[in-house]
Structure formats: structure tokens, C-alpha cells
Write an enzyme that holds these catalytic residues in place. Structure first.
Site, PDB file in Angstrom:
ATOM      1  N   ASN A 223     -10.083  -0.375  -0.182  1.00 47.72           N
ATOM      2  CA  ASN A 223      -8.626  -0.237  -0.122  1.00 47.72           C
ATOM      3  C   ASN A 223      -8.001  -0.671  -1.444  1.00 47.72           C
ATOM      4  O   ASN A 223      -7.923  -1.857  -1.743  1.00 47.72           O
ATOM      5  CB  ASN A 223      -8.093  -1.095   1.037  1.00 47.72           C
ATOM      6  CG  ASN A 223      -6.596  -0.938   1.234  1.00 47.72           C
ATOM      7  OD1 ASN A 223      -5.902  -0.419   0.368  1.00 47.72           O
ATOM      8  ND2 ASN A 223      -6.106  -1.399   2.366  1.00 47.72           N
TER       9      ASN A 223
ATOM     10  N   CYS B 212       0.818  -1.225   0.000  1.00 44.61           N
ATOM     11  CA  CYS B 212       0.000   0.000   0.000  1.00 44.61           C
ATOM     12  C   CYS B 212       0.846   1.267   0.000  1.00 44.61           C
ATOM     13  O   CYS B 212       0.341   2.339  -0.304  1.00 44.61           O
ATOM     14  CB  CYS B 212      -0.947   0.006   1.196  1.00 44.61           C
ATOM     15  SG  CYS B 212      -2.051  -1.404   1.220  1.00 44.61           S
TER      16      CYS B 212
ATOM     17  N   HIS C  24      -3.783   7.326   2.993  1.00 44.71           N
ATOM     18  CA  HIS C  24      -4.089   6.028   2.383  1.00 44.71           C
ATOM     19  C   HIS C  24      -5.521   5.660   2.779  1.00 44.71           C
ATOM     20  O   HIS C  24      -5.878   5.697   3.957  1.00 44.71           O
ATOM     21  CB  HIS C  24      -3.097   4.996   2.904  1.00 44.71           C
ATOM     22  CG  HIS C  24      -3.411   3.593   2.509  1.00 44.71           C
ATOM     23  ND1 HIS C  24      -3.884   3.265   1.255  1.00 44.71           N
ATOM     24  CD2 HIS C  24      -3.316   2.428   3.193  1.00 44.71           C
ATOM     25  CE1 HIS C  24      -4.054   1.961   1.190  1.00 44.71           C
ATOM     26  NE2 HIS C  24      -3.724   1.425   2.359  1.00 44.71           N
TER      27      HIS C  24
HETATM   28  N1  ACO Z   1     -18.314  -9.376   8.772  1.00 46.82           N
HETATM   29  C1  ACO Z   1     -18.826  -9.706   9.971  1.00 46.82           C
HETATM   30  N2  ACO Z   1     -18.060 -10.061  11.018  1.00 46.82           N
HETATM   31  C2  ACO Z   1     -16.724 -10.079  10.831  1.00 46.82           C
HETATM   32  C3  ACO Z   1     -16.140  -9.754   9.591  1.00 46.82           C
HETATM   33  C4  ACO Z   1     -16.994  -9.400   8.536  1.00 46.82           C
HETATM   34  N3  ACO Z   1     -16.539  -9.075   7.328  1.00 46.82           N
HETATM   35  N4  ACO Z   1     -14.803  -9.867   9.711  1.00 46.82           N
HETATM   36  C5  ACO Z   1     -14.559 -10.247  10.974  1.00 46.82           C
HETATM   37  N5  ACO Z   1     -15.712 -10.372  11.636  1.00 46.82           N
HETATM   38  C6  ACO Z   1     -15.925 -10.761  13.032  1.00 46.82           C
HETATM   39  C7  ACO Z   1     -14.748 -11.508  13.615  1.00 46.82           C
HETATM   40  O1  ACO Z   1     -14.822 -12.883  13.311  1.00 46.82           O
HETATM   41  C8  ACO Z   1     -14.967 -11.250  15.086  1.00 46.82           C
HETATM   42  O2  ACO Z   1     -15.961 -12.109  15.560  1.00 46.82           O
HETATM   43  P1  ACO Z   1     -15.851 -12.767  17.036  1.00 46.82           P
HETATM   44  O3  ACO Z   1     -15.822 -11.593  17.979  1.00 46.82           O
HETATM   45  O4  ACO Z   1     -17.070 -13.600  17.104  1.00 46.82           O
HETATM   46  O5  ACO Z   1     -14.573 -13.525  17.007  1.00 46.82           O
HETATM   47  C9  ACO Z   1     -15.522  -9.829  15.124  1.00 46.82           C
HETATM   48  O6  ACO Z   1     -16.042  -9.574  13.806  1.00 46.82           O
HETATM   49  C10 ACO Z   1     -14.501  -8.787  15.454  1.00 46.82           C
HETATM   50  O7  ACO Z   1     -13.357  -9.042  14.667  1.00 46.82           O
HETATM   51  P2  ACO Z   1     -12.100  -8.112  14.722  1.00 46.82           P
HETATM   52  O8  ACO Z   1     -11.056  -8.638  13.789  1.00 46.82           O
HETATM   53  O9  ACO Z   1     -11.708  -7.859  16.149  1.00 46.82           O
HETATM   54  O10 ACO Z   1     -12.735  -6.785  14.138  1.00 46.82           O
HETATM   55  P3  ACO Z   1     -12.083  -5.357  14.045  1.00 46.82           P
HETATM   56  O11 ACO Z   1     -12.913  -4.395  14.759  1.00 46.82           O
HETATM   57  O12 ACO Z   1     -10.619  -5.402  14.362  1.00 46.82           O
HETATM   58  O13 ACO Z   1     -12.237  -5.056  12.520  1.00 46.82           O
HETATM   59  C11 ACO Z   1     -10.861  -5.014  10.560  1.00 46.82           C
HETATM   60  C12 ACO Z   1     -11.592  -5.880  11.559  1.00 46.82           C
HETATM   61  C13 ACO Z   1     -11.875  -4.144   9.833  1.00 46.82           C
HETATM   62  C14 ACO Z   1     -10.151  -5.904   9.567  1.00 46.82           C
HETATM   63  C15 ACO Z   1      -9.852  -4.122  11.333  1.00 46.82           C
HETATM   64  O14 ACO Z   1      -9.047  -4.911  12.191  1.00 46.82           O
HETATM   65  C16 ACO Z   1      -8.981  -3.343  10.446  1.00 46.82           C
HETATM   66  O15 ACO Z   1      -9.417  -2.412   9.813  1.00 46.82           O
HETATM   67  N6  ACO Z   1      -7.675  -3.647  10.386  1.00 46.82           N
HETATM   68  C17 ACO Z   1      -6.778  -2.952   9.525  1.00 46.82           C
HETATM   69  C18 ACO Z   1      -6.652  -3.757   8.327  1.00 46.82           C
HETATM   70  C19 ACO Z   1      -6.397  -2.975   7.096  1.00 46.82           C
HETATM   71  O16 ACO Z   1      -6.878  -1.899   6.851  1.00 46.82           O
HETATM   72  N7  ACO Z   1      -5.571  -3.577   6.267  1.00 46.82           N
HETATM   73  C20 ACO Z   1      -5.318  -3.032   5.032  1.00 46.82           C
HETATM   74  C21 ACO Z   1      -3.929  -3.077   4.678  1.00 46.82           C
HETATM   75  S1  ACO Z   1      -2.913  -2.192   5.756  1.00 46.82           S
HETATM   76  C22 ACO Z   1      -3.341  -0.738   5.442  1.00 46.82           C
HETATM   77  O17 ACO Z   1      -3.689  -0.472   4.337  1.00 46.82           O
HETATM   78  C23 ACO Z   1      -3.331   0.221   6.512  1.00 46.82           C
END
Ligand code: ACO
Length: 318
Positions: free
Chosen positions: A275, A113, A245
Site C-alpha cells: 500500500n 490514500c 487503490h
Molecule cells: N501476521 C500474523 N498474524 C497477524 C498479523 C500479521 N502480520 N497481523 C495480525 N495478525 C493476527 C491478529 O493478531 C489476530 O490474531 P488473534 O486472532 O490471535 O487475535 C489475527 O491475525 C486476525 O487479525 P485480524 O485483524 O482480524 O485480521 P484481518 O483478517 O482483519 O486482517 C488486515 C488484518 C490485513 C489488517 C485487514 O483487517 C485489513 O486489510 N484491513 C484494511 C486495512 C488497510 O488496508 N488499511 C490501509 C489503509 S486504508 C486503505 O488504504 C483502504
């Protein structure tokens, strides 16, 4: 003193759209979950056979048109991508052939990214030292090709698109500074662990520890923005716009909060396209230039963070 200045911007999103409601039919998720956790409502996906260079060519021609430069006059191409058309020739060379400009350097940079930030930083140095006069800097991706569409943790985030800028030498300030970083100790947190030398895995796909990526991204992006302002002896009030980003609205909000920067000063396009990795910053920049929010003379801070981890920022007098 010679600066490199952004004289044109362009972008392109492929026609096919996948909404959150479409994703509800593909994986166990909801529109509400995706919107509240990521800020994304829809994403654009390349058609079968449509490649990273196809998207880049449209964005590049739009940027060249905005700069008033003939494609054949481009003398330098720096191309950020993680999803190249081929193992080689690199995407920069493939784009050069499409544009009909010959002889100048053309290469791709593979820093996920942060690909556009790396490409911009390198091109800036060449323009400033006089070795490039009409440089194209690209961020283009077809991340849909390496997205696991059965994994709800990543399928809701990633998408395709392209952005481009033209850099030319200028006596008036343009790019004021760029700052690049990497930390390979985090290599396993966000990766596509498959490739030529290591051997292609049966399924080419992105894996990610979302929570950990989130926390480190917020810290590193905050540090990066502070470093950029400090290097220029400025405080945040001097900024007209943060062009971050477009990964996730919560990462962007957390970065803005850390800087005490009002969201009115942040360019946000993530809702419209998800993204798009290396394409994200030039895409957001182009949208805001074309809709009139970003105007000549304003001070912009560009930043991105990606797999590796790699991250970078630039302070730009537009
Ligand atoms: N739909 C529904 N539920 C979901 C989904 C989905 N798509 N994905 C995960 N869940 C569930 C998980 O299984 C979990 O369930 P549980 O509590 O029963 O175990 C619950 O939602 C919470 O999961 P988390 O991973 O803790 O959710 P979080 O609030 O952290 O959000 C996310 C996840 C959106 C991926 C977040 O961690 C994030 O934005 N991370 C950054 C990732 C990113 O942007 N990467 C891109 C590349 S790096 C960059 O560009 C910066």
C-alpha cells in the site's frame, strides 16, 4: 466543451525491496499470512535520505516524457501526499523547483490514500476552466518513515512509491467526472496522531483498526463506484477497467464482487509494492498503460479510500 485528458503517465518505486520473508525476521508474521490476508508479496522502501519529492521527480519526468512535454512547460502542480519532505514549502513547490517550471500554482493535498484522487479532481477543474494547460498531478509517499516496524498489524501493509499523470485540455472526452467524500467521525480508526501544532509524539507512527477500516472501505468504495457510474448514466458493463487503490487484495475483491465486476477487469499491482497510499492509483494506472492493457479510448474507473476517512473516484475516457 473542454475536458482535461490524461496525456502521459509515469511512476517510480525505490530500489530497496523488503519481502514477506524479510518481515518474518522483523515481526511475528509469516509470508503465508501476509499473502492470504493482503495479497502483498514485497514492498519498496526509500533509501536513507531519499524523500517523497525525490520519488515524485522520477515519476513526473516519466509522465512528462510520455506526454511529450518539457518539464519547464508545466504550469500547474497538484501533489497528493501524507508524508511531505518538509512542513513547508509544500511538495508541489519543491517539485516545481526541481523541474525548473516557475510561476504556476503548486500545492500539496493531504488526504492520505485518497490524496491522488483529490489532487486529480482539483486539477481537472482548473484545466477544464482554462486556467491550467499542462498540469502535473502527483501521488507520492514515503510511508516507511511513519510505519511502526515493530507492529505486525501495519508493518506488513505500507510502503513507498510515486505515480504521476499529465493533464491537458482536449475537445475529446477525458476525465468525465470526479467524486470526493470525507467523514471525519472515523478519524481515529486510521491515523498518524502526531504533528506540528499538536506536538510531535516521541514515535511518529501509523495506527489502525484494521478490521473496521476494512469493512467501511468496502462499503464506501462500493458506493463511490456506483455513484460514479450513475452520475454518467452508465452501468458496470461499460467499464473497461477498474483501477483501484492498491491497499489490500481482499478490499479490491470485495469491491469488485459488490459491483459484480470480473477480476479480469481490475488492475492489480498490490502484490508487487504493497500500500503506497496516494501513489497507488497512478502507479497502477502507469503499469497498465505501459504493459499495454490500458489503451486509448477505454473507459476507466479510478477509486481510492484512506485515513480520515477520505475517499474519491473518477471516470476517465483514457
Ligand atoms: N501476521 C500474523 N498474524 C497477524 C498479523 C500479521 N502480520 N497481523 C495480525 N495478525 C493476527 C491478529 O493478531 C489476530 O490474531 P488473534 O486472532 O490471535 O487475535 C489475527 O491475525 C486476525 O487479525 P485480524 O485483524 O482480524 O485480521 P484481518 O483478517 O482483519 O486482517 C488486515 C488484518 C490485513 C489488517 C485487514 O483487517 C485489513 O486489510 N484491513 C484494511 C486495512 C488497510 O488496508 N488499511 C490501509 C489503509 S486504508 C486503505 O488504504 C483502504
Amino acid at each position: 466543451m473542454i475536458y482535461s485528458r490524461i496525456t502521459g503517465t509515469g511512476s517510480y518505486l525505490p530500489e530497496k525491496v523488503i519481502t514477506n520473508f524479510d518481515l518474518e525476521k522483523m515481526v511475528d508474521t509469516t509470508d503465508e499470512w501476509i499473502r492470504t490476508r493482503t495479497g502483498i508479496e514485497r514492498r519498496h522502501i526509500a533509501a536513507d535520505g531519499q524523500t517523497t519529492v525525490d520519488l515524485a521527480e522520477v515519476a513526473a519526468r516519466r509522465a512528462l516524457d510520455a506526454a511529450g512535454i518539457a518539464p519547464t512547460d508545466v504550469d500547474y502542480i497538484a501533489f497528493g501526499t501524507t508524508t511531505p519532505d518538509l512542513v513547508f514549502p509544500n511538495c508541489g513547490v519543491l517539485l516545481q523547483q526541481r523541474l525548473g517550471c516557475r510561476g504556476g500554482p503548486a500545492f500539496s493535498v493531504e488526504t492520505a490514500c485518497a490524496g491522488f484522487m483529490y489532487a486529480l479532481s482539483i486539477a481537472d477543474k482548473y484545466v477544464r476552466c482554462g486556467e491550467a494547460r499542462r498540469a502535473l498531478v502527483i501521488g507520492s509517499e514515503t510511508l516507511s518513515r511513519i510505519t511502526d516496524w515493530s507492529d505486525r498489524g501495519t508493518a506488513v501493509l505500507f510502503a513507498d512509491g510515486a505515480g504521476a499523470v499529465v493533464l491537458e485540455p482536449s475537445e475529446a472526452p477525458g476525465i468525465l467526472s470526479t467524486h470526493l467524500h470525507a467523514d471525519g467521525q472515523y478519524k481515529d480508526l486510521l491515523c498518524c496522531a502526531s504533528g506540528v501544532s499538536k506536538g510531535f509524539a516521541p514515535k511518529l507512527k501509523i495506527t489502525m483498526s484494521g478490521n473496521e477500516v476494512f469493512k467501511i472501505a468496502v462499503i464506501k468504495l462500493g458506493e463511490s463506484v456506483e455513484e460514479t457510474l450513475a452520475a454518467n448514466g452508465l452501468n458496470k458493463e461499460a467499464l473497461d477497467w477498474l483501477v483501484p487503490h492498491q491497499a489490500n487484495i481482499r478490499i479490491i475483491q470485495a469491491t469488485a464482487r459488490r459491483l459484480d465486476l470480473p477480476m479480469e477487469k481490475v488492475i492489480l499491482t498490490v502484490k508487487e509494492h504493497g500500500n503506497t497510499s496516494a501513489a497507488s492509483v497512478p502507479l497502477a494506472l502507469d503499469v497498465a498503460v505501459r504493459d499495454g492493457r490500458i489503451t486509448r479510448g477505454q473507459l476507466l474507473l479510478l477509486e481510492a479510500f484512506g485515513g480520515g476517512f477520505t475517499w474519491g473516484s473518477a471516470l476517465v475516457r483514457y
